[in-house]
Design a protein around this motif. Structure first.
Motif, short mmCIF file in Angstrom:
data_model
loop_
_atom_site.label_atom_id
_atom_site.label_comp_id
_atom_site.label_asym_id
_atom_site.label_seq_id
_atom_site.Cartn_x
_atom_site.Cartn_y
_atom_site.Cartn_z
N ALA A 1 4.30 2.04 -2.17
CA ALA A 1 3.05 1.44 -1.71
C ALA A 1 1.99 1.58 -2.81
O ALA A 1 1.95 2.60 -3.51
N VAL A 2 1.17 0.56 -2.97
CA VAL A 2 0.10 0.59 -3.97
C VAL A 2 -1.23 0.33 -3.27
O VAL A 2 -1.41 -0.71 -2.62
N ASN B 1 -6.97 -1.67 8.86
CA ASN B 1 -6.34 -0.87 7.80
C ASN B 1 -5.18 -1.58 7.13
O ASN B 1 -4.54 -1.03 6.25
N GLN B 2 -4.89 -2.82 7.57
CA GLN B 2 -3.87 -3.62 6.90
C GLN B 2 -4.49 -4.59 5.90
O GLN B 2 -3.80 -5.37 5.24
N THR B 3 -5.81 -4.55 5.78
CA THR B 3 -6.52 -5.41 4.82
C THR B 3 -6.01 -5.14 3.41
O THR B 3 -5.77 -3.99 3.03
N THR B 4 -5.86 -6.18 2.62
CA THR B 4 -5.45 -6.00 1.23
C THR B 4 -6.61 -6.36 0.30
O THR B 4 -7.47 -7.18 0.63
N PHE B 5 -6.60 -5.74 -0.85
CA PHE B 5 -7.62 -5.97 -1.87
C PHE B 5 -7.64 -7.44 -2.28
O PHE B 5 -8.72 -8.04 -2.41
N TYR C 1 -4.62 -1.45 0.79
CA TYR C 1 -3.45 -1.96 0.09
C TYR C 1 -3.91 -2.95 -0.97
O TYR C 1 -4.83 -3.74 -0.75
N PHE C 2 -3.23 -2.92 -2.13
CA PHE C 2 -3.62 -3.85 -3.18
C PHE C 2 -3.22 -5.28 -2.82
O PHE C 2 -3.99 -6.23 -2.97
N HIS C 3 -1.99 -5.46 -2.33
CA HIS C 3 -1.45 -6.79 -2.08
C HIS C 3 -0.52 -6.72 -0.89
O HIS C 3 -0.02 -5.64 -0.53
N GLU C 4 -0.28 -7.85 -0.28
CA GLU C 4 0.62 -7.89 0.88
C GLU C 4 2.01 -7.34 0.53
O GLU C 4 2.68 -6.74 1.39
N SER C 5 2.43 -7.51 -0.72
CA SER C 5 3.76 -7.07 -1.14
C SER C 5 3.80 -5.61 -1.58
O SER C 5 4.85 -5.12 -2.01
#
Length: 381
Positions: free
Chosen positions: A26-27, A361-365, A14-18
């Motif tokens: 989803a991005v 897998n919930q890590t964000t960039f 994920y790019f960001h939490e949002s």
């Protein structure tokens, strides 16, 4: 939908939490783009405002993916591009679920520098001779052949926020040479060679947005620089002792161009070596270990303290920890104490960086970016 790019989208984060799809699309982003992301912003200016602006612009992909503000690839309906300030973001949109990706969403695959020079004020890429004028600025003259005109050389380009600027590049590099006690006046002699290498000359690194591209030599970039190196190789006795004939100072992204040109040079030369060339790296946006391996193959000189990384240059430091396991043992540990000191710094930070990528897998960039910056800022001596 078929994965025509053969990308491993399942490994994207994920790019960001949002941008996890709870509000809007989803991005996701390829985590391998972390070092490139830092290349494209100057973390030393505006107290992080450049970083925040780029993050916010990319976050907006969740609402406008394939919308009016994007440029779609007509030959590939699910690929699109979006201009985010000085950066072009390329992404692929999936509407369905499949094993080749993580579900519906936009998957960012490329980040490229935008060079906005509508007035065509800049000079084309290539080899120049810079000469100090009476006004204490450096004048540039294009060199048409492959002869290196001076003993001191430089590789790189300065980006001023919107476009690359050859004149600013010459003045900034010239100021460095004048203030550096290791650069002898008799060697500089008020002139130096500049291989002007904006990242747009390599498709994977950036985009040229004006008609001036038509005036750039088709081989400008790594191939041309390799030809320049080749033309300088001695046909007689090779100088392996004493002082090098040419001393190159490689600035920032110039290290990327050099890395590619060394591979080109290896392909067009067999028994000739770069014994007469010495290289110093200033804030290199490329892994020094990788460069050492290639320079060593070609017999070039790059030892002792021939690297300089500013304390606040996070981008350059990230390149040293990025994929460090692949090159560190062979390149850094085989060198002298200065390189071993660098290895001692790089190793623990690289381990922290790897753990942050593998967390879950919930890590964000953006979270990985923050952890990498923190690890580098606190762990780099």
């Amino acid at each position: 939908m078929k994965n025509v790019h053969n990308e491993d989208y399942a490994s994207f984060v994920y790019f960001h939490e949002s941008t996890k799809g709870e509000s809007g699309r989803a991005v996701y982003i390829n985590p391998e783009l972390l070092s490139r992301f830092l290349d494209l912003i100057d973390t030393r200016q505006s107290s992080g405002q450049n970083t925040a602006r780029l993050i916010n612009a990319i976050k907006d992909i969740k609402v406008d993916a394939n919308g009016l503000s994007t440029n779609s690839n007509l030959s590939n309906g699910f690929e699109a591009r979006k201009d985010c300030g000085p950066v072009e973001v390329t992404y692929t949109v999936y509407q369905d679920n499949a094993s080749s990706h993580r579900g519906p969403g936009a998957y960012i695959t490329k980040l490229k520098r935008l060079h906005k020079d509508e007035q065509e004020e800049d000079k084309p890429a290539g080899l120049y001779k810079a000469t100090l004028s009476n006004r204490r600025s450096w004048d540039l003259k294009k060199e048409e052949g492959c002869t290196i005109p001076t003993a001191i050389g430089s590789i790189g380009a300065i980006f001023n926020g919107e476009r690359y600027d050859a004149k600013k590049t010459a003045n900034q590099f010239g100021k460095y040479f004048e203030s550096n006690s290791q650069v002898k006046n008799k060697d500089l002699n008020n002139q130096f060679s500049l291989y002007y290498a904006p990242s747009y000359i390599v498709d994977a690194l950036g985009i040229w947005k004006t008609a001036k591209q038509k005036r750039i030599a088709s081989n400008a970039g790594p191939k041309q620089l390799a030809e320049i190196f080749k033309a300088s190789l001695p046909w007689g006795t090779t100088n392996t002792e004493g002082k090098a004939k040419y001393h190159w100072y490689v600035f920032g992204e110039g290290a990327k161009i050099l890395a590619l040109s060394l591979k080109e040079l290896s392909a067009i030369t067999t028994n000739k070596k770069l014994h007469e060339h010495q290289f110093t790296f200033i804030d290199p946006k490329e892994n020094i270990g990788s460069l050492l391996i290639e320079l060593d193959k070609l017999g070039a000189r790059a030892d002792k303290t021939n690297f300089q990384i500013a304390q606040d240059n996070l981008s350059s430091k990230l390149h040293q920890i990025y994929k460090a396991d692949d090159v560190r043992p062979k390149a850094l540990k085989a060198q002298n104490s200065a390189w071993n000191t660098l290895d001692g710094t790089v190793s623990p930070i690289a381990d922290q960086y790897k753990k942050s990528l593998l967390s879950n897998n919930q890590t964000t960039f953006v979270d990985v970016l923050s952890k990498a910056n923190k690890a580098i800022s606190t762990g780099w001596a």
